[in-house]
Design an enzyme around this catalytic site. Structure first.
Site, PDB file in Angstrom:
ATOM      1  N   CYS A  98      14.729  -4.786  -4.111  1.00  0.00           N
ATOM      2  CA  CYS A  98      15.552  -3.972  -5.004  1.00  0.00           C
ATOM      3  C   CYS A  98      14.716  -2.995  -5.813  1.00  0.00           C
ATOM      4  CB  CYS A  98      16.343  -4.887  -5.929  1.00  0.00           C
ATOM      5  SG  CYS A  98      17.283  -6.053  -4.965  1.00  0.00           S
ATOM      6  N   GLU A  99      14.076  -2.088  -5.145  1.00  0.00           N
ATOM      7  CA  GLU A  99      13.281  -1.033  -5.781  1.00  0.00           C
ATOM      8  C   GLU A  99      13.301   0.159  -4.840  1.00  0.00           C
ATOM      9  OE1 GLU A  99      10.405  -1.242  -8.238  1.00  0.00           O
ATOM     10  OE2 GLU A  99      10.469  -3.400  -8.638  1.00  0.00           O
TER      11      GLU A  99
ATOM     12  N   ARG B 206       0.800  -1.221   0.000  1.00  0.00           N
ATOM     13  CA  ARG B 206       0.000   0.000   0.000  1.00  0.00           C
ATOM     14  C   ARG B 206       0.847   1.294   0.000  1.00  0.00           C
ATOM     15  NH1 ARG B 206      -3.394   1.546   3.131  1.00  0.00           N
ATOM     16  NH2 ARG B 206      -4.996   2.038   1.622  1.00  0.00           N
TER      17      ARG B 206
HETATM   18  N1  LLP Z   1     -17.267  -4.302  -3.133  1.00  0.00           N
HETATM   19  C1  LLP Z   1     -16.632  -4.142  -4.303  1.00  0.00           C
HETATM   20  C2  LLP Z   1     -17.360  -4.373  -5.558  1.00  0.00           C
HETATM   21  C3  LLP Z   1     -15.285  -3.745  -4.308  1.00  0.00           C
HETATM   22  O1  LLP Z   1     -14.657  -3.586  -5.466  1.00  0.00           O
HETATM   23  C4  LLP Z   1     -14.596  -3.527  -3.074  1.00  0.00           C
HETATM   24  C5  LLP Z   1     -13.195  -3.133  -3.050  1.00  0.00           C
HETATM   25  C6  LLP Z   1     -15.317  -3.742  -1.873  1.00  0.00           C
HETATM   26  C7  LLP Z   1     -16.647  -4.113  -1.946  1.00  0.00           C
HETATM   27  C8  LLP Z   1     -14.674  -3.558  -0.520  1.00  0.00           C
HETATM   28  O2  LLP Z   1     -14.259  -2.260  -0.329  1.00  0.00           O
HETATM   29  P1  LLP Z   1     -13.779  -1.746   1.118  1.00  0.00           P
HETATM   30  O3  LLP Z   1     -14.973  -1.825   2.051  1.00  0.00           O
HETATM   31  O4  LLP Z   1     -12.690  -2.637   1.568  1.00  0.00           O
HETATM   32  O5  LLP Z   1     -13.328  -0.361   0.882  1.00  0.00           O
HETATM   33  N2  LLP Z   1      -6.266  -2.216  -2.533  1.00  0.00           N
HETATM   34  C9  LLP Z   1      -6.895  -0.961  -2.174  1.00  0.00           C
HETATM   35  C10 LLP Z   1      -8.391  -1.079  -2.040  1.00  0.00           C
HETATM   36  C11 LLP Z   1      -9.072  -1.641  -3.262  1.00  0.00           C
HETATM   37  C12 LLP Z   1     -10.533  -1.850  -3.088  1.00  0.00           C
HETATM   38  C13 LLP Z   1     -11.087  -2.652  -4.210  1.00  0.00           C
HETATM   39  N3  LLP Z   1     -12.493  -2.915  -4.103  1.00  0.00           N
HETATM   40  C14 LLP Z   1      -6.223  -0.434  -0.903  1.00  0.00           C
HETATM   41  O6  LLP Z   1      -5.333  -1.093  -0.382  1.00  0.00           O
HETATM   42  O7  LLP Z   1      -6.569   0.640  -0.446  1.00  0.00           O
END
Ligand code: LLP
Length: 413
Positions: free
Chosen positions: A341-342, A312
């Site tokens: 290595c980045e 992240r």
């Molecule tokens: N529903 C759908 C259709 C989604 O695409 C996502 C997350 C969620 C629910 C859950 O979202 P949350 O409640 O966790 O915000 N990798 C990124 C976050 C990507 C979220 C992708 N979709 C990060 O580390 O911030």
């Protein structure tokens, strides 16, 4: 808010000293608090008790079977985005009838197995996908249910990589096209359009974007009703923000207070898909300081956890608080960097941070969501172990990988 607290200057996870866990299980190590995890789920259920939604935890945030099982046991359904997540959801004991399936790119094989297993419904993201689901269901002699994912074109006010509800994003279907699809719904004999879905982004800290999106979609529900189109479900997605730094995100109660009246008005059964809100602050990444490197310009704290364990900071410039396992009041400015290595391999940049010496441990906070689940083997690093703590008990929920795991599927020829 979470069960990682200092007692006598030592960081504890519930009833166990984190340092003891680091020594026992090695580092880098993901540690989760069972109580925090389930408490967040319960808080959300209580806040929305007036409408009794089905809370489908978003598997992508953290897909460990033990995490899924803990939530399923509390009554959660699951939100999945791939065949692999369907496999995990069923292995964790989730009833198929509590699984909803989103993703802009579901393959025929994934669609077919989800229909066969009898999931609650697909969140459909395009007309070609709807046609594909209809065709596959026909082949299987089944009628399957779908919700249309609406792209409500609202600004979620979050990082651009995790905004999903603007019309320029690849997700969902605009209201006009969705309307046309719904008018033609009789053409899809093996698909029953039973609901609408929205998900406007992630780490959203204010209620306004949710209110805007739900208002748009509830207006649309009324328009459909006027045309004699009756739906059963409204899936409002996930996206609730948490505290990483100095954010003050809406609480579950405030969120519920703001949108419950709008949701009630729709008369539909509500589904929500939180990921981060449930698991984000329920996990930390513990890492060991390998070297302190002073350069003419900077101090680097080089640790054994890197961007392959928690991407992240590198990917979004995300802030994670970093705490020493033994509280100290001496602070210094440093970059906390991993062994990869980045130059992008950092956990913190130019941060005033508790001084930590070589051999000491640091806790990278709030890494329960999108931590392990986005981890990789880059630089042929072994993926870290995961441990679940409940009270005074710690349980290994994923073994540290071995070198044999690294090459398991490779064919030297
Ligand atoms: N529903 C759908 C259709 C989604 O695409 C996502 C997350 C969620 C629910 C859950 O979202 P949350 O409640 O966790 O915000 N990798 C990124 C976050 C990507 C979220 C992708 N979709 C990060 O580390 O911030």
């Amino acid at each position: 808010m979470h069960d990682f607290k200092y007692k006598n200057n030592n960081l504890y996870c519930e009833g166990l000293r984190v340092r003891d866990l680091a020594v026992r299980f090695g580092t880098p190590l993901h540690i989760y608090s069972y109580h925090t995890l389930t408490d967040h789920f319960i808080k959300l259920s209580k806040a929305f008790s007036a409408i009794d939604p089905l809370i489908c935890y978003s598997v992508k945030a953290n897909s460990n079977l033990a995490i899924l099982k803990a939530l399923v046991e509390k009554g959660a359904g699951l939100d999945i985005v791939s065949g692999g997540e369907l496999f995990r959801a069923l292995k964790a004991g989730c009833p198929a009838g509590k699984i909803v399936y989103a993703s802009v790119g579901k393959t025929e094989r994934e669609i077919s197995s989800a229909i066969s297993k009898g999931i609650l419904f697909f969140n459909v993201e395009s007309l070609p996908e709807l046609k594909c689901i209809d065709r596959i269901a026909r082949g299987l002699g089944k009628v399957t249910r779908v919700a249309i994912r609406i792209n409500p074109d609202v600004e979620a006010k979050t990082h651009k990589f995790i905004t999903t509800g603007k019309i320029t994003n690849k997700f969902g279907i605009d209201l006009e096209s969705a309307y046309r699809i719904l008018l033609l719904r009789g053409k899809f004999r093996n698909v029953k359009i039973c609901g609408l879905h929205i998900h406007i982004g992630s780490q959203i800290t204010e209620s306004a974007p949710f209110v805007a999106a739900v208002s748009k979609v509830s207006g649309f529900v009324r328009k459909l009703e006027a045309k004699g189109i009756k739906l059963e479900y409204l899936n409002i997605g996930g996206g609730l923000g948490i505290v990483y730094d100095r954010e003050s995100p809406q609480t579950a109660q405030v969120y519920a207070h703001e949108i419950t009246p709008l949701l009630k008005n729709t008369g539909l059964k509500i589904i929500m898909e939180p990921g981060r809100f449930i698991v984000g602050n329920a996990g930390i990444l513990v890492t060991k300081v390998l070297y302190i490197k002073n350069t003419p310009k900077k101090k680097f704290i080089i640790v054994d956890g890197g961007m392959n364990d928690l991407i992240r900071p590198a990917l979004y410039g995300a802030y994670h608080n970093i705490l020493p396992l033994r509280k100290t009041f001496r602070c210094e400015k440093a970059d906390v960097v991993g062994p990869i290595c980045e130059s992008g391999d950092f956990l913190a940049k130019e941060r005033r941070i508790a001084s930590a010496g070589e051999g000491e441990y640091l806790a990278v906070m709030s890494s329960g969501a999108y931590g392990f689940s986005m981890s990789s083997n880059y630089n042929s690093r072994l993926r870290a172990a995961e441990v679940m703590v409940s009270g005074k008990k710690a349980r290994l929920i994923r073994k540290r990988e071995t070198y044999a795991d690294l090459i398991r599927n490779e064919i030297k020829g």
